[in-house]
Design a protein around this motif. Structure first.
Motif, short mmCIF file in Angstrom:
data_model
loop_
_atom_site.label_atom_id
_atom_site.label_comp_id
_atom_site.label_asym_id
_atom_site.label_seq_id
_atom_site.Cartn_x
_atom_site.Cartn_y
_atom_site.Cartn_z
N GLN A 30 0.83 -1.20 0.00
CA GLN A 30 0.00 0.00 0.00
C GLN A 30 0.87 1.26 0.00
OE1 GLN A 30 -3.10 0.25 3.05
NE2 GLN A 30 -4.26 1.31 1.49
N THR A 31 1.93 1.24 0.82
CA THR A 31 2.85 2.39 0.86
C THR A 31 3.49 2.61 -0.50
OG1 THR A 31 3.31 1.91 3.17
CG2 THR A 31 4.88 3.32 2.04
N LEU A 32 3.91 1.54 -1.12
CA LEU A 32 4.55 1.66 -2.44
C LEU A 32 3.58 2.27 -3.45
CD1 LEU A 32 6.61 1.10 -4.67
CD2 LEU A 32 5.87 -1.27 -4.70
N LEU A 33 2.35 1.77 -3.46
CA LEU A 33 1.38 2.29 -4.43
C LEU A 33 1.10 3.76 -4.19
CD1 LEU A 33 -1.04 -0.77 -4.63
CD2 LEU A 33 0.56 -0.02 -6.38
N ARG A 34 1.09 4.16 -2.91
CA ARG A 34 0.86 5.58 -2.61
C ARG A 34 2.00 6.44 -3.15
NH1 ARG A 34 -1.09 5.02 3.64
NH2 ARG A 34 -3.30 4.73 3.23
N THR A 35 3.24 5.94 -2.98
CA THR A 35 4.38 6.76 -3.43
C THR A 35 4.44 6.83 -4.96
OG1 THR A 35 5.85 4.87 -3.31
CG2 THR A 35 5.82 6.32 -1.40
#
Lengths: 236, 769
Positions: free
Chosen positions: B22-27
């Protein structure tokens, strides 16, 4: 170190370091030395190896490895050269802009006569080209002459002696000795000529580059002068 | 093909790491390059990965891999990819803002077939560069971190062939080239898949060129194969892969069976030694150590048999896929300017405040920075970073460290840089300036990297130690200068008149003149700078922004308890023990206070700076020994705590009754805010920026600097009046909440940055015109 250091000394040094680019010369120098050392080690091993057919593969592998290293070195040197060129262009542009602005700022409102198109800063062709235009045609010819293999040719120079009876014998002995010396000198000269040829080619290429750059600088200066004149006109 | 035409297929292989994913997709929302599709290949997952992905319906293509096999998962992604370039990033990593843009620039060169950027390991304690321009040999010998292509140009090891390799966390391939070599060998279920493909590409005559750019930040998360930050893991998979790798690639490179066999034995031996070492250190039990050794041998045999007898498990792509010139892709990014706040890559936390304008990417400089250094400029920078992060901006901090690396701390990427004094040798005689210039140059190099990779837009530098000077001179980026106490002021107080100090002062003045924008912390600082640098034109290009701190929750606030039996009253001093901080005045005042308030107790926090402020040179004593010798009767009333931890410091602020810091000069005085945060009344001097912080008679008392008797009188007057201790403390807390919070400070700095950016862009476009 004599005299007090000033802010402009420090700023000049910072700008110099900025031009140096990201790879230090030390790093390039050390890498070249490392490759040379490695090559020396491998050379010995290779000469041994090629006598044994089954080790030829290893010798070839080593040679390819050294080639890889040399290619890497060339690649990095090219990258450094490019970054230095870009940086120096950039700094030259900033300096020119600063100088122009300083000139314009210091010009009195009615003083259009104070700044004429001819005296716009030290980056005019007269200011910069004086140091760069050191390559008269005669020098280029000298370089070309030095590149010819004949330039290193040594002629036989044996004079007869006035001594009776043994004079002829001595002359023949001298000629033989000189011929022997010339044989080795010529071998050396051929190698030196090849090196000179390489150096010469590069020098000529650099001269050509410098000339092109100077032309570009002159062209740009002309444009700047025109713009400067327009700026003064618009201020009036 | 130009950069704008290149289409990327970004492949993420994931299993049971929903939070990291999820963090990766946000960045990925912030990537400066938008021509990319995202393909997520999900393994046999058991967590909420599919729920996370459902939020991205229509933007992400989700594929399934039946087995937990990384190479197989990568191949599934490759087969589905439609872009010209296929890019792989681990699910527990986040890319730098210009990652794809950098890769696109590299792939503009049609000769390039594969590349990989730098990987920084974001570790809570030991951040390191995990991978940079790595190389590998067919015998699985590898060098992962090199400073440049010239570093280790003669690689150590037995092999005759070395090729650049990429790290699976951050690698990109021309799809055509990767397909031509058959993708990834599915024997590699976890590691060596990346190196193997690099070697096969090189042997097929393709150009594999890893680079120093295109940065990815790796925040390692636990997986099925290993538990992060422990030694528990299926290490035998590595041994199996390494043996298979050496046999397959060693034979292909023409290495003899003998050298391959020896190398395999070395690999097993290395693991055996490691297990033994871990057992010796008590990190593994004897049983675990023996079991792992047995597993290693078994895995090595497995790898050897398959390496010798079985063919590679590669894929064959239909050629029709390659002929598509304008592939249809589902673009991941939505259109329009990004106004979403930044993301904490470690916790996945996003700030609650949403920026009204597109968030900025800001680089703060601070040679000293928490958690190692919690004082002065470092503390202020840290609070500013936290505030800016909470306002939605992406923050990078450049600080000094023993090893290069990146960590994520309090909302900011903290880039530790090392530096060698290898420039400016002309100034070796002036150690202050010599080191300042060298460090400033190292900072400039890092700033250049951050511009390239993370797209930073503005640099914020403190005045102290000229950290941003070289960056300012370079004219690369706008530099906002935080004005605090000037070097020349300190030099005047400490009576430094040497050449080094003169030059430092002059360079400081130049720095102020050349900075794009100035942010003094108080009006006193503006006045002081004008005074010490006579006729320095600040010409309206500044705005005063007072410091701010993080307000503690109301539950932690401890105002003076009016019902309390006043047994002992604690007076707290925080600051370096030095003349400028008024420590000698405090020493003189202590006996006077104790005469009238015998139950007063003093706690002195801070390191003894007598060596550097000239006190030892003049008296031959430290401040501590001076106090012990001259005030021997009062030593039992004073506790010298030295340097304390942050937690301890906060506890001391919380538990004291009165805070005193009689500095002869403070450009602002953050320490007073720290005390006011816990509703403590404060006593300071009418000097510098202190009157702008302490409201005399309301939140505390101000006395003349260098007046011990007045200081004692002020302390006595408060200690003898519990009601004033309470009221002034509460008024101080109220004043803090109204004017001095870290988010208020960050908002003001944000305005300054936007002004600086505007001014810089205007000048740049004028220059170009």
């Amino acid at each position: 170190m004599k005299g007090l250091l000033t802010v402009s000394d420090v700023l000049s040094d910072i700008e110099f370091e900025l031009v140096q680019g990201s790879i230090s010369r030390d790093e390039l120098g050390h890498s070249i030395q490392r490759v040379r050392k490695y090559q020396n080690e491998i050379r010995g091993e290779t000469i041994q190896s090629v006598r044994q057919a089954h080790k030829v593969h290893e010798a070839i592998s080593r040679q390819f490895q050294i080639n890889d290293m040399l290619i890497t070195l060339l690649q990095e040197m090219a990258a450094e050269l490019r970054s230095m060129q870009l940086m120096s262009r950039r700094i030259a542009r900033i300096s020119r802009f600063d100088e122009r602005m300083a000139r314009v700022a210091s010009t009195p409102a009615t003083g259009h006569e104070a700044v004429s198109a001819e005296e716009v800063g030290p980056f005019d062709s007269g200011g910069l080209s004086e140091d760069l235009q050191w390559w008269p045609t005669a020098d280029v010819e000298q370089v070309e002459n030095a590149m010819r293999s004949e330039a290193l040719q040594v002629r036989l120079d044996v004079h007869s002696t006035g001594i009776p009876v043994v004079g002829g014998l001595m002359k023949r002995l001298r000629v033989a000795l000189h011929n022997l010396a010339l044989f080795y000198v010529d071998r050396l000269a051929r190698q030196q000529a090849a090196i000179n040829q390489t150096y010469g080619n590069w020098i000529l290429r650099l001269v050509q580059l410098c000339q092109q750059q100077q032309e570009q600088i002159d062209l740009l200066n002309t444009q700047v002068n025109i713009l400067q004149a327009r700026l003064i006109e618009s201020e009036q | 093909m130009t950069t704008a035409n290149l289409v990327f297929s970004l492949i993420i292989n994931t299993t049971d790491r929903a939070d990291s994913l999820q963090t990766l997709l946000r960045t990925l929302e912030y990537q400066s390059y938008s021509h990319f599709e995202v393909i997520v290949v999900v393994g046999p997952t058991r967590d909420r990965t599919l729920d996370v992905l459902s939020q991205y319906e229509g933007r992400v293509r989700v594929l399934r891999c039946p087995k937990a096999n990384l190479s197989q998962s990568r191949n599934i992604g490759l087969l589905a990819a439609r872009g010209d370039i296929v890019t792989f990033i681990d699910d527990d990593a986040v890319p730098s803002q210009r990652w794809l843009e950098q890769l696109a620039r590299l792939f503009e060169d049609p000769i390039l077939d594969a590349t990989g950027g730098v990987v920084y390991l974001i570790h809570p304690d030991r951040p390191v560069v995990q991978y940079r321009i790595g190389i590998i040999s067919p015998l699985a010998e590898q060098v992962d971190v090199r400073s440049s292509w010239l570093d280790q140009i003669v690689p150590p090891g037995e092999s005759h062939q070395w090729v650049g390799r990429m790290m699976g966390t951050n690698m990109a391939f021309r799809r055509q080239s990767l397909s031509e070599v058959g993708g990834f060998d599915e024997f590699f279920e976890w590691v060596f898949d990346d190196s193997d493909v690099a070697l096969r590409l090189a042997n097929a005559g393709k150009i594999v060129h890893p680079v120093k750019e295109a940065v990815v930040y790796h925040v390692p998360a636990s997986s099925r194969n290993r538990v992060m930050f422990t030694y528990r893991g299926k290490w035998w998979i590595q041994t199996k892969a390494a043996v298979y790798f050496s046999i397959k690639n060693g034979l292909a490179a023409g290495d003899s069976l003998r050298s391959i066999g020896l190398r395999c034995l070395h690999l097993i031996h290395g693991h055996w030694l490691w297990y033994g070492h871990l057992w010796g250190e008590g990190k593994l039990t004897l049983f675990q150590s023996l079991r792992m050794r047995f597993e290693d041998v078994w895995a090595a045999l497995n790898g050897a048999v398959k390496g010798l007898l079985l063919p590679r498990r590669l894929i064959h792509l239909p050629s029709v896929a390659m002929s598509e010139t304008t592939p249809f892709i589902q673009r991941f990014q939505k259109g329009g300017a990004i106004k979403q706040p930044s993301v904490d890559p470690v916790s996945g936390h996003q700030p609650l405040l949403s920026p009204s304008e597109p968030p900025l990417r800001i680089c703060l400089l601070s040679g000293m920075y928490p958690p190692a250094h919690t004082e002065g400029v470092g503390r202020h920078t840290n609070l500013l970073a936290r505030g800016l992060f909470e306002c939605g901006h992406t923050i990078h901090v450049i600080t000094r460290g023993e090893k290069a690396g990146v960590s994520f701390y309090d909302g900011a990427y903290v880039h530790q840089i090392t530096y060698r004094p290898n420039r400016y040798h002309r100034y070796q005689r002036f150690p202050g300036l010599y080191h300042a210039l060298n460090y400033s140059h190292a900072v400039y190099e890092e700033v250049k990297r951050l511009i390239l990779n993370d797209g930073i837009q503005v640099v914020d530098s403190p005045l102290w130690q000229l950290e941003g000077l070289v960056t300012t001179v370079s004219g690369l980026i706008p530099v906002v200068l935080r004005l605090q106490t000037a070097h020349r002021q300190i030099a005047a107080i400490q009576q430094d008149r040497d050449e080094d100090s003169r030059l430092m002062g002059e360079m400081e003045q130049t720095f102020i003149e050349r900075a794009t924008y100035l942010v003094p912390n108080s009006q006193a600082t503006v006045d002081a700078v004008r005074q010490v640098y006579r006729a320095l034109p600040l010409d309206g290009r500044y705005s005063i922004v007072p410091h701010g701190i993080v307000p503690v929750p109301d539950d932690n606030v401890r105002p003076f308890d009016l019902r309390r039996e006043t047994d002992a009253l604690t007076v707290l001093y925080v600051g370096r023990l030095e003349k400028r901080k008024g420590i000698l005045d405090l020493f003189q005042a202590i006996p006077l206070v104790l005469k009238q308030v015998p139950n007063a107790r003093f706690v002195v926090v801070g390191n003894d700076n007598s060596q550097h402020d000239g006190f030892q040179r003049r008296t031959g004593e430290t401040y501590l020994s001076y106090f012990t010798r001259h005030y021997s009767r009062f030593t039992s009333f004073v506790q010298f705590a030295g340097t304390v931890s942050e937690e301890m410091l906060q506890s001391l602020y919380q538990s004291c009754d009165l805070f005193v810091a009689p500095s002869l000069y403070e450009s602002f005085g953050l320490i007073y805010l720290e005390a006011m945060n816990y509703a403590k009344p404060v006593i300071g001097c009418q000097a510098g920026g202190v009157p702008e912080v302490v409201d005399h008679g309301i939140t505390g008392l101000l006395v003349e600097p260098g007046a011990p008797s007045a200081l004692a009188e002020a302390m006595v007057s408060l200690l003898q009046s519990p009601i004033r201790l309470y009221e002034m403390g509460m008024a101080g807390r109220q004043r803090l909440l109204e004017r001095f919070t870290y988010t208020q400070m960050a908002r003001s700095f944000e305005r300054a940055y936007r002004t600086a950016l505007g001014a810089f862009n205007a000048v740049s476009s004028e220059g170009e015109a």
